[in-house]
Design an enzyme around this catalytic site. Sequence first.
Site, PDB file in Angstrom:
ATOM      1  N   HIS A  46     -22.814  10.473 -45.527  1.00 43.63           N
ATOM      2  CA  HIS A  46     -22.654  11.920 -45.651  1.00 43.63           C
ATOM      3  C   HIS A  46     -22.254  12.423 -44.271  1.00 43.63           C
ATOM      4  O   HIS A  46     -22.039  11.637 -43.353  1.00 43.63           O
ATOM      5  CB  HIS A  46     -23.981  12.561 -46.067  1.00 43.63           C
ATOM      6  CG  HIS A  46     -24.459  12.161 -47.425  1.00 43.63           C
ATOM      7  ND1 HIS A  46     -23.857  12.590 -48.566  1.00 43.63           N
ATOM      8  CD2 HIS A  46     -25.480  11.357 -47.812  1.00 43.63           C
ATOM      9  CE1 HIS A  46     -24.497  12.087 -49.615  1.00 43.63           C
ATOM     10  NE2 HIS A  46     -25.489  11.327 -49.182  1.00 43.63           N
TER      11      HIS A  46
ATOM     12  N   CYS B 242     -22.569   7.721 -51.682  1.00 39.71           N
ATOM     13  CA  CYS B 242     -23.958   7.641 -52.145  1.00 39.71           C
ATOM     14  C   CYS B 242     -24.068   7.415 -53.654  1.00 39.71           C
ATOM     15  O   CYS B 242     -23.768   6.328 -54.118  1.00 39.71           O
ATOM     16  CB  CYS B 242     -24.697   8.899 -51.690  1.00 39.71           C
ATOM     17  SG  CYS B 242     -26.472   8.667 -51.577  1.00 39.71           S
TER      18      CYS B 242
END
Lengths: 242, 462
Positions: A191, A94
């Site tokens: 994630h 991310c």
Amino acid sequence: MELTICWLYARTMNIYGDRGNVLALAQRCRWRGIEARVIELGVGEPLEPGRYDIFFWGGGQDREQVAAAHDLQGPKGETLRCEIEEGAPLLAICGGYQLLGRFYRPQRGELLPGLGIFDAWTEAGSRRMIGNVVVESEEFGELVGFENHSGRTFLGPRARPLGRVRIGWGNNGEDKTEGCRYRNAIGCYLHGPVLPKNPQLADFLIEAALRRRYGEIALLPLDDTLERVAQSSAVRRAQATR
Amino acid sequence: MDPRLSLAVGVSRLSATAIRRLGWGGGTALPGLLASLVDPAALSKLSRQLPAGCVVVAGTNGKTTTARMLATILKQAGHRVVHNRAGSNLVRGITAAIAEQSSLLGRVRGEIAVLEADEAAFPAVVRQTSPRIVLLLNLFRDQLDRYGELDTVARTWGEALTALPAASIVVNVDDPALAALTDQLASRRLTFGLAEQRCALDQLPHAADAAVCRRCGTPLTYRAAFLSHLGDYWCPGCGFERPPLDVAARAIALEGLERLSFEVAALGQQPWRVDIALSGLYNVYNALAAVAAAQALGIAPELIRAGLAATRAAFGRLERVCYRDRSLVIVLIKNPTGLNEVVRMLTSARIEAPLLILINDLDADGRDVSWLWDADLEPLAQTGSPVFTGGIRGADMALRLKYAGFPVERLRVLDDLPGALDAFVSELAPGQTGYILPTYTALLALRRALAERGVAPAFWRQ
């Protein structure tokens, strides 16, 4: 044998369970009798060349991401770039992934410079892309994770994606690509955290690190029954929710 | 009489009754939604009628227990209290709760309301209820897929508070984010926190969120960290530090899973002790929050003490039920900090009983289960407890425990509820106690399964 894991910005960029990736790397080393040391490296702390075997960099909130971007404009970023060019394995998720591209363009304000390791750039978006993701990767097979980002990452002509999204938004919600690959570096929006449920990725990083430090070494297999159960239940969940 | 409001209240109450009669659930959300469709100003009209006003309780952890304690204290003090008890803390749930306690002419039967508000709904709730007191408990990383980043939550809260010039703000300043957020409002702020070095942790846990100074970005230094990022802190960068405490808890005594007590030290008062049939340091924070809010409302210490002594565990918060000769203790887990505290409570009480951890990933739980990896489960691996996991994402929980060093032989992945409950109970010997740790929707499913087995009442009857 011993490996040293460098956890970049551990205190400031560690969101949505990203730390699970560090736990997965360390445990999968230990279960094979390889000693694993984790060193956290924060803003303002110098990066010593040749000291680390694996790099991990997680996601963070805007303010912390800006601080990290500035921290890497200079010798620290240069060292990280050299390590990756020389084959050091790295996983960035991310926010960390975005800063390995060429730049991040926020909604307003100045362009945030990246390291340019990936031929990619990110633009702030207005829609948040949230949910379970399933990715098909030629190199690593089926990968599962959870994405939560509003930045949209676009790959340049020299960039190779990590895979194609089967379920989920991926890099930008448009071109079906997810993540980016360069030498032994992996950047992505997964994630979950990504490594425990996709142990083949963790083992790829460990193997690359061992090869670089100790020469050709075969990785001992582990009993990944529980990992496979969790992986397939997450894939089923992705199919049911998207 | 306001015909529109009256209609809204009528629709809300009738639909709530219908939903319960039909066995569709608690009827705690849809009726409120219908009421606001009939009269969008229903909540503000109803709350304006309360002669002693509203108290809005907000925070990531402890809202339900704290609101319950405060409502019990107010009842002890002789007030008629309106309260959203079933944990329905969005605008619609709060509207339904007040409508439930109103006449069909739209008159509220009560003097004061104690309302818990969801983090995301907080700005809308305070805008519509214009509370007399806002009680702020803490801000943790919780369901970030729903709420967005903590900074965003903190900003919207700050804006909502600034737009409420008449409200007193009772705030836990052990939370640096809340202390910074209310800094500009110091003239109408009542601070509370712990003054107890013995409860300090050796180090900040991994799930600690606000360990960075909100003003200048420098990592904070802790003189004592009590629970996650809550503690006595100062910033080496700009000198920001925990403000002085108006109401403090000291001489804290935690007695296993049964009781806790502490001394309340407030300005201009002799210190006095409170004693509660709940456990865990997080309940010290909850009780202290209720004490501080009650003091801000002018309630005398004897009445506060009596109210806390009369408080019982809320739905799924260390609730004990008996089933087939076995004892089940149910503790809701919602986020890494809550889970850390349950682990701390179990390991410090040296409990080695079997555990069942139920993880769901529906909207109310947070769809992202990666929070399991932000919790510190490593201490559980040191105990002898066998652990069973279940729920929609039971396999994720088992995997987390494996990487925490928990022996795989003592781990078992069970199915979803109700099967997981039956399998777990049959693993317990007669007379044995088992601990069940469910996420929110798993708790609802567990409650349903227990009710079907004739054990516990449905939650909306509590």
